[in-house]
Design an enzyme around this catalytic site. Sequence first.
Site, mmCIF file in Angstrom:
data_model
loop_
_atom_site.group_PDB
_atom_site.id
_atom_site.type_symbol
_atom_site.label_atom_id
_atom_site.label_comp_id
_atom_site.label_asym_id
_atom_site.label_seq_id
_atom_site.Cartn_x
_atom_site.Cartn_y
_atom_site.Cartn_z
ATOM 1 N N LYS A 10 0.844 -1.213 0.000
ATOM 2 C CA LYS A 10 0.000 0.000 0.000
ATOM 3 C C LYS A 10 0.867 1.246 0.000
ATOM 4 C CE LYS A 10 0.882 1.244 4.506
ATOM 5 N NZ LYS A 10 1.685 2.412 4.874
ATOM 6 N N PRO A 99 9.406 -3.742 -0.248
ATOM 7 C CA PRO A 99 10.560 -3.361 0.576
ATOM 8 C C PRO A 99 10.273 -3.602 2.069
ATOM 9 C CG PRO A 99 9.958 -1.575 -0.942
ATOM 10 C CD PRO A 99 8.915 -2.633 -1.088
ATOM 11 N N VAL A 100 11.278 -4.134 2.789
ATOM 12 C CA VAL A 100 11.097 -4.448 4.219
ATOM 13 C C VAL A 100 11.313 -3.177 5.044
ATOM 14 C CG1 VAL A 100 11.954 -5.836 6.150
ATOM 15 C CG2 VAL A 100 11.787 -6.843 3.869
ATOM 16 N N ALA A 101 10.412 -2.954 6.018
ATOM 17 C CA ALA A 101 10.438 -1.746 6.861
ATOM 18 C C ALA A 101 10.497 -0.495 5.987
ATOM 19 C CB ALA A 101 11.614 -1.781 7.857
ATOM 20 N N GLY A 102 9.719 -0.528 4.881
ATOM 21 C CA GLY A 102 9.779 0.551 3.895
ATOM 22 C C GLY A 102 8.598 1.495 3.915
ATOM 23 N N MET A 104 5.491 0.466 3.357
ATOM 24 C CA MET A 104 4.505 -0.046 2.390
ATOM 25 C C MET A 104 3.723 -1.224 2.957
ATOM 26 S SD MET A 104 6.401 0.381 -1.277
ATOM 27 C CE MET A 104 4.834 0.379 -2.153
ATOM 28 N N ALA A 105 3.821 -1.429 4.273
ATOM 29 C CA ALA A 105 3.047 -2.447 4.997
ATOM 30 C C ALA A 105 3.296 -3.867 4.496
ATOM 31 C CB ALA A 105 1.550 -2.118 4.961
ATOM 32 N N SER A 108 2.444 -6.580 7.116
ATOM 33 C CA SER A 108 0.982 -6.663 7.227
ATOM 34 C C SER A 108 0.410 -7.407 6.026
ATOM 35 C CB SER A 108 0.374 -5.262 7.277
ATOM 36 O OG SER A 108 0.902 -4.545 8.363
ATOM 37 N N ASP A 141 -2.660 -2.247 9.850
ATOM 38 C CA ASP A 141 -2.627 -2.196 8.385
ATOM 39 C C ASP A 141 -3.049 -3.519 7.737
ATOM 40 O OD1 ASP A 141 -1.723 0.405 8.454
ATOM 41 O OD2 ASP A 141 0.349 -0.062 7.935
HETATM 42 P P1 ATP Z 1 4.123 -0.358 8.180
HETATM 43 O O1 ATP Z 1 4.084 0.562 6.994
HETATM 44 O O2 ATP Z 1 2.967 -1.336 8.250
HETATM 45 O O3 ATP Z 1 4.393 0.282 9.480
HETATM 46 P P2 ATP Z 1 6.604 -1.205 7.072
HETATM 47 O O4 ATP Z 1 6.150 -1.434 5.673
HETATM 48 O O5 ATP Z 1 7.367 0.030 7.350
HETATM 49 O O6 ATP Z 1 5.366 -1.318 8.013
HETATM 50 P P3 ATP Z 1 7.371 -3.973 7.312
HETATM 51 O O7 ATP Z 1 7.999 -4.382 6.020
HETATM 52 O O8 ATP Z 1 5.999 -4.443 7.584
HETATM 53 O O9 ATP Z 1 7.475 -2.403 7.505
HETATM 54 O O10 ATP Z 1 8.384 -4.412 8.451
HETATM 55 C C1 ATP Z 1 8.396 -3.865 9.748
HETATM 56 C C2 ATP Z 1 9.039 -4.900 10.662
HETATM 57 O O11 ATP Z 1 8.131 -5.987 10.795
HETATM 58 C C3 ATP Z 1 10.295 -5.523 10.087
HETATM 59 O O12 ATP Z 1 11.437 -4.808 10.461
HETATM 60 C C4 ATP Z 1 10.268 -6.918 10.657
HETATM 61 O O13 ATP Z 1 11.019 -7.005 11.848
HETATM 62 C C5 ATP Z 1 8.827 -7.205 11.026
HETATM 63 N N1 ATP Z 1 8.157 -8.255 10.227
HETATM 64 C C6 ATP Z 1 7.337 -9.208 10.714
HETATM 65 N N2 ATP Z 1 6.862 -9.987 9.734
HETATM 66 C C7 ATP Z 1 7.363 -9.544 8.589
HETATM 67 C C8 ATP Z 1 7.216 -9.967 7.227
HETATM 68 N N3 ATP Z 1 6.447 -11.001 6.882
HETATM 69 N N4 ATP Z 1 7.853 -9.236 6.293
HETATM 70 C C9 ATP Z 1 8.623 -8.175 6.638
HETATM 71 N N5 ATP Z 1 8.808 -7.760 7.920
HETATM 72 C C10 ATP Z 1 8.186 -8.427 8.892
#
Ligand code: ATP
Length: 310
Positions: A10, A99-102, A104-105, A108, A141
Amino acid sequence: MSVTVRVPAKVNVQLGVGGLRADGFHDLANVFFAVALGDEVTATAGTPGTGVTLGCSGPDAAAVPLDDTNLAARAARLLAAHHGLAAPDVHLHIAKAIPVAGGMAGGSADGAAALVACDALWGLDTPLPVLLELAAELGSDVPFALVGGVALGRGRGELLDPLPVTGTFHWVFAVADGGLSTPAVFRECDRLREAAGTGSSDTDVPTPDADPALLAALAEGDAVALAGALANDLQPAALSLRPSLAATLRAGTETGALGALVSGSGPTCAFLAKDADAAAAVAEALRASGTCRTAHATHGPVPGASVLGG
Ligand code: ATP
């Protein structure tokens, strides 16, 4: 036997952040927009006694926790517990493109995908309202990743109303090196509000509401108007924690994007383009700019978590 579910990332085209509530959350006016950039989660029946096991592939796989904190594993356990199934045996493989912790949820999204994949694998046929309640238990999210499209999220983001949209919008996402912690970005938002003298509590900051101009732009399929209405109250905090994002935003707008904003809590930056060709050109220019790790052109809105071939 296995089931694969595709799930969107998202971008928040509007993220209005209210003051800090006594329970530690902020009221949000959150317009979620689902984009085709997404993960795939495959649930495979495990051998009895193996429990919930996890695997992950993709360029960011090393950053994904493969333990009990993974939202896909938590989702599988929560669904099993809801149906009174003790100790489920399932392997969940995450093909990670978000992207992780990016901002973009992505986590979630994987939680929502695992709910749908395990529901199909175990033949449970859980009604959507129940899946949405389980999703909200996993995180604010997660419900949106189940429904997709475009929706207004209220409360912590978990109370969803679908919004009307016309046509397809074309996006580019610039991926940064390393992530940003969402709670840290909210704390920085509060700190900046205190430093500016406006106060940061829910008695100081008015409850945010959806912008009528933004809703009209979505309903009319007007990319220029949507670009002008993009708004993220977390953007100053993300820029404060990661000042280099200002150059990324500038690079995208200088090379033809109609509008730009930090996606959610960042550090991914989102750019709206006039059509698919313009999006491809902006992505190319961003990759060449040296202001991001990589950039992806994509589009939306797209549906929420769906079984492939289902
Ligand atoms: P949001 O926008 O929902 O706050 P985000 O997109 O910034 O989240 P995510 O990619 O969801 O961040 O990752 C946030 C943290 O969630 C990661 O650093 C990781 O430790 C944890 N996490 C738990 N499950 C997952 C998963 N399936 N994929 C990625 N990260 C995960």
